[in-house]
Write a protein that holds these residues in place. Structure first.
Motif, PDB file in Angstrom:
ATOM      1  N   LEU A 121      55.569  79.611  -5.484  1.00  0.00           N
ATOM      2  CA  LEU A 121      54.235  79.287  -5.985  1.00  0.00           C
ATOM      3  C   LEU A 121      54.245  78.880  -7.460  1.00  0.00           C
ATOM      4  O   LEU A 121      53.348  78.182  -7.913  1.00  0.00           O
ATOM      5  N   ILE A 122      55.262  79.336  -8.212  1.00  0.00           N
ATOM      6  CA  ILE A 122      55.320  78.976  -9.627  1.00  0.00           C
ATOM      7  C   ILE A 122      56.472  78.025  -9.939  1.00  0.00           C
ATOM      8  O   ILE A 122      56.672  77.657 -11.098  1.00  0.00           O
ATOM      9  N   ALA A 123      57.207  77.607  -8.919  1.00  0.00           N
ATOM     10  CA  ALA A 123      58.412  76.797  -9.143  1.00  0.00           C
ATOM     11  C   ALA A 123      58.145  75.578 -10.021  1.00  0.00           C
ATOM     12  O   ALA A 123      58.907  75.291 -10.932  1.00  0.00           O
ATOM     13  N   GLY A 124      57.071  74.874  -9.794  1.00  0.00           N
ATOM     14  CA  GLY A 124      56.772  73.681 -10.571  1.00  0.00           C
ATOM     15  C   GLY A 124      56.118  73.959 -11.912  1.00  0.00           C
ATOM     16  O   GLY A 124      55.872  73.040 -12.688  1.00  0.00           O
ATOM     17  N   HIS A 125      55.829  75.238 -12.192  1.00  0.00           N
ATOM     18  CA  HIS A 125      55.119  75.610 -13.413  1.00  0.00           C
ATOM     19  C   HIS A 125      55.919  76.558 -14.303  1.00  0.00           C
ATOM     20  O   HIS A 125      55.473  76.885 -15.392  1.00  0.00           O
ATOM     21  N   LYS A 126      57.078  77.014 -13.815  1.00  0.00           N
ATOM     22  CA  LYS A 126      57.855  78.007 -14.563  1.00  0.00           C
ATOM     23  C   LYS A 126      58.580  77.350 -15.723  1.00  0.00           C
ATOM     24  O   LYS A 126      59.465  76.545 -15.544  1.00  0.00           O
ATOM     25  N   GLU A 127      58.179  77.711 -16.922  1.00  0.00           N
ATOM     26  CA  GLU A 127      58.804  77.193 -18.135  1.00  0.00           C
ATOM     27  C   GLU A 127      59.946  78.093 -18.590  1.00  0.00           C
ATOM     28  O   GLU A 127      60.975  77.620 -19.054  1.00  0.00           O
ATOM     29  N   ALA A 128      59.748  79.411 -18.451  1.00  0.00           N
ATOM     30  CA  ALA A 128      60.776  80.363 -18.856  1.00  0.00           C
ATOM     31  C   ALA A 128      60.594  81.659 -18.069  1.00  0.00           C
ATOM     32  O   ALA A 128      59.500  81.971 -17.603  1.00  0.00           O
ATOM     33  N   ARG A 129      61.707  82.399 -17.944  1.00  0.00           N
ATOM     34  CA  ARG A 129      61.725  83.679 -17.237  1.00  0.00           C
ATOM     35  C   ARG A 129      62.654  84.613 -17.989  1.00  0.00           C
ATOM     36  O   ARG A 129      63.725  84.198 -18.442  1.00  0.00           O
ATOM     37  N   ALA A 130      62.258  85.876 -18.120  1.00  0.00           N
ATOM     38  CA  ALA A 130      63.115  86.903 -18.705  1.00  0.00           C
ATOM     39  C   ALA A 130      63.054  88.130 -17.803  1.00  0.00           C
ATOM     40  O   ALA A 130      62.007  88.430 -17.226  1.00  0.00           O
ATOM     41  N   CYS A 131      64.186  88.818 -17.667  1.00  0.00           N
ATOM     42  CA  CYS A 131      64.261  89.948 -16.742  1.00  0.00           C
ATOM     43  C   CYS A 131      65.066  91.088 -17.354  1.00  0.00           C
ATOM     44  O   CYS A 131      66.065  90.849 -18.038  1.00  0.00           O
ATOM     45  N   VAL A 132      64.630  92.314 -17.058  1.00  0.00           N
ATOM     46  CA  VAL A 132      65.374  93.518 -17.401  1.00  0.00           C
ATOM     47  C   VAL A 132      65.328  94.429 -16.191  1.00  0.00           C
ATOM     48  O   VAL A 132      64.261  94.647 -15.613  1.00  0.00           O
ATOM     49  N   ASP A 133      66.493  94.955 -15.784  1.00  0.00           N
ATOM     50  CA  ASP A 133      66.592  95.932 -14.720  1.00  0.00           C
ATOM     51  C   ASP A 133      67.179  97.204 -15.330  1.00  0.00           C
ATOM     52  O   ASP A 133      68.224  97.137 -15.979  1.00  0.00           O
ATOM     53  N   TYR A 134      66.524  98.345 -15.123  1.00  0.00           N
ATOM     54  CA  TYR A 134      67.058  99.577 -15.687  1.00  0.00           C
ATOM     55  C   TYR A 134      66.776 100.755 -14.747  1.00  0.00           C
ATOM     56  O   TYR A 134      65.853 100.720 -13.940  1.00  0.00           O
ATOM     57  N   ASN A 135      67.607 101.770 -14.855  1.00  0.00           N
ATOM     58  CA  ASN A 135      67.435 102.976 -14.059  1.00  0.00           C
ATOM     59  C   ASN A 135      66.244 103.751 -14.579  1.00  0.00           C
ATOM     60  O   ASN A 135      66.059 103.908 -15.781  1.00  0.00           O
ATOM     61  N   CYS A 136      65.446 104.230 -13.638  1.00  0.00           N
ATOM     62  CA  CYS A 136      64.273 105.017 -14.035  1.00  0.00           C
ATOM     63  C   CYS A 136      64.206 106.306 -13.252  1.00  0.00           C
ATOM     64  O   CYS A 136      64.875 106.503 -12.303  1.00  0.00           O
TER      65      CYS A 136
END
Length: 97
Positions: free
Chosen positions: A82-97
């Motif tokens: 749904l955002i493929a044509g609108h995604k300018e940037a992406r940032a991700c963090v995965d951490y144990n909680c």
């Protein structure tokens, strides 16, 4: 448990970005019912016009392998499209909680 946090910057006018963000949010919020490893999903749309990032999601899964299961699940792939044509940037963090 692993918390998977992702933020997106979208392209387009503020109105277009908001419309895309709302559709994306609604699709993401439906995912816990469709993806067994997804324990929770929270999605926020930025309300601060002086900031550049538009959407943030926080998902909780059992472990890092589950992040991959979630990412490849057809329901997640459809939501991401749904955002493929609108995604300018992406940032991700995965951490144990």
């Amino acid at each position: 448990m692993v918390r998977h946090i992702v933020t997106f910057k979208l392209s387009g006018s503020p109105e277009e970005r908001r419309m895309v963000a709302e559709r994306f949010r609604d699709a993401l919020l439906a995912l816990p019912e469709k993806i067994d490893v997804l324990k929770s999903m929270e999605v926020g749309i930025n309300e601060n016009p002086s900031e550049e990032w538009d959407v943030v999601l926080a998902a909780v899964v059992p472990d890092m392998q589950s992040v991959e299961v979630y990412a490849k699940h057809p329901a997640h792939v459809a939501a991401a499209s749904l955002i493929a044509g609108h995604k300018e940037a992406r940032a991700c963090v995965d951490y144990n909680c």
